[in-house]
Design a protein around this motif. Sequence first.
Motif, PDB file in Angstrom:
ATOM      1  N   PRO A  22       0.875  -1.204  -0.041  1.00 11.96           N
ATOM      2  CA  PRO A  22      -0.043   0.062   0.041  1.00 11.96           C
ATOM      3  C   PRO A  22       0.874   1.232   0.197  1.00 11.96           C
ATOM      4  N   HIS A  23       0.259   2.305  -0.676  1.00 12.97           N
ATOM      5  CA  HIS A  23       1.119   3.434  -0.698  1.00 12.97           C
ATOM      6  C   HIS A  23       1.062   4.243   0.813  1.00 12.97           C
ATOM      7  N   ASN A  24       2.118   4.837   1.159  1.00 14.34           N
ATOM      8  CA  ASN A  24       2.144   5.621   2.503  1.00 14.34           C
ATOM      9  C   ASN A  24       1.943   7.041   2.373  1.00 14.34           C
ATOM     10  N   LEU A  25       1.918   7.655   3.305  1.00 17.22           N
ATOM     11  CA  LEU A  25       1.386   9.094   3.307  1.00 17.22           C
ATOM     12  C   LEU A  25       2.568  10.075   2.622  1.00 17.22           C
ATOM     13  N   PHE A  26       4.002   9.663   2.528  1.00 14.86           N
ATOM     14  CA  PHE A  26       4.867  10.520   2.249  1.00 14.86           C
ATOM     15  C   PHE A  26       4.864  10.249   0.662  1.00 14.86           C
ATOM     16  N   GLU A  27       4.798   8.979   0.264  1.00 17.78           N
ATOM     17  CA  GLU A  27       4.705   8.834  -1.125  1.00 17.78           C
ATOM     18  C   GLU A  27       3.367   9.178  -1.811  1.00 17.78           C
ATOM     19  N   THR A  48      -4.670  11.372  -4.217  1.00 21.07           N
ATOM     20  CA  THR A  48      -5.562  11.882  -3.105  1.00 21.07           C
ATOM     21  C   THR A  48      -6.570  10.436  -2.825  1.00 21.07           C
ATOM     22  N   ASP A  49      -6.433   9.323  -3.608  1.00 21.53           N
ATOM     23  CA  ASP A  49      -7.249   8.186  -3.338  1.00 21.53           C
ATOM     24  C   ASP A  49      -6.453   7.332  -2.371  1.00 21.53           C
ATOM     25  N   TRP A  50      -5.125   7.584  -2.453  1.00 18.79           N
ATOM     26  CA  TRP A  50      -4.154   6.570  -1.732  1.00 18.79           C
ATOM     27  C   TRP A  50      -4.255   6.686  -0.232  1.00 18.79           C
ATOM     28  N   VAL A  51      -4.526   7.887   0.473  1.00 19.54           N
ATOM     29  CA  VAL A  51      -4.532   8.006   1.779  1.00 19.54           C
ATOM     30  C   VAL A  51      -5.691   9.177   2.133  1.00 19.54           C
ATOM     31  N   LEU A  56      -2.674  13.187   3.789  1.00 21.78           N
ATOM     32  CA  LEU A  56      -2.215  13.800   2.556  1.00 21.78           C
ATOM     33  C   LEU A  56      -1.801  15.166   3.027  1.00 21.78           C
ATOM     34  N   SER A  57      -2.634  15.930   3.714  1.00 16.58           N
ATOM     35  CA  SER A  57      -2.197  17.361   4.285  1.00 16.58           C
ATOM     36  C   SER A  57      -0.780  17.205   5.075  1.00 16.58           C
ATOM     37  N   PHE A  58      -0.802  16.269   5.914  1.00 19.10           N
ATOM     38  CA  PHE A  58       0.330  16.332   6.683  1.00 19.10           C
ATOM     39  C   PHE A  58       1.607  15.982   5.876  1.00 19.10           C
ATOM     40  N   GLY A  59       1.315  15.090   5.049  1.00 13.73           N
ATOM     41  CA  GLY A  59       2.719  14.615   4.061  1.00 13.73           C
ATOM     42  C   GLY A  59       3.090  15.832   3.323  1.00 13.73           C
ATOM     43  N   VAL A  60       2.185  16.560   2.567  1.00 12.37           N
ATOM     44  CA  VAL A  60       2.400  17.812   1.873  1.00 12.37           C
ATOM     45  C   VAL A  60       3.165  18.878   2.880  1.00 12.37           C
ATOM     46  N   SER A  61       2.655  18.973   3.981  1.00  8.68           N
ATOM     47  CA  SER A  61       3.095  19.886   4.958  1.00  8.68           C
ATOM     48  C   SER A  61       4.684  19.641   5.371  1.00  8.68           C
TER      49      SER A  61
END
Length: 92
Positions: A22-27, A48-51, A56-61
């Motif tokens: 599965p994809h993780n939030l950083f990926e 956006t469908d992966w997490v 996703l917001s946390f990962g982008v930040s």
Amino acid sequence: MLDKIRKLWRSDDAVRGKDRRPHNLFEAAAVYVAACADDDRDRADEATDWVSPEALSFGVSELACRAVIALARERDESPTDVARTLLGLPAA
């Protein structure tokens, strides 16, 4: 006959799906940001469908923070100056 083929196809997809990691939030964040930079709406939507939206917001930040820190070190500037420059804001 077609129902049997559909069931077989679905079960084959399910088996292949179990093998995939599965994809993780950083990926997801990396793909999302890169897709937005490339103006690739389809790829951004896929990420956006992966997490969850929160993940996703946390990962982008987190990606933004790491990018600003890396650029600040590379330019020998403060992270504040780099962030303001990237956003087109006047120096503080």
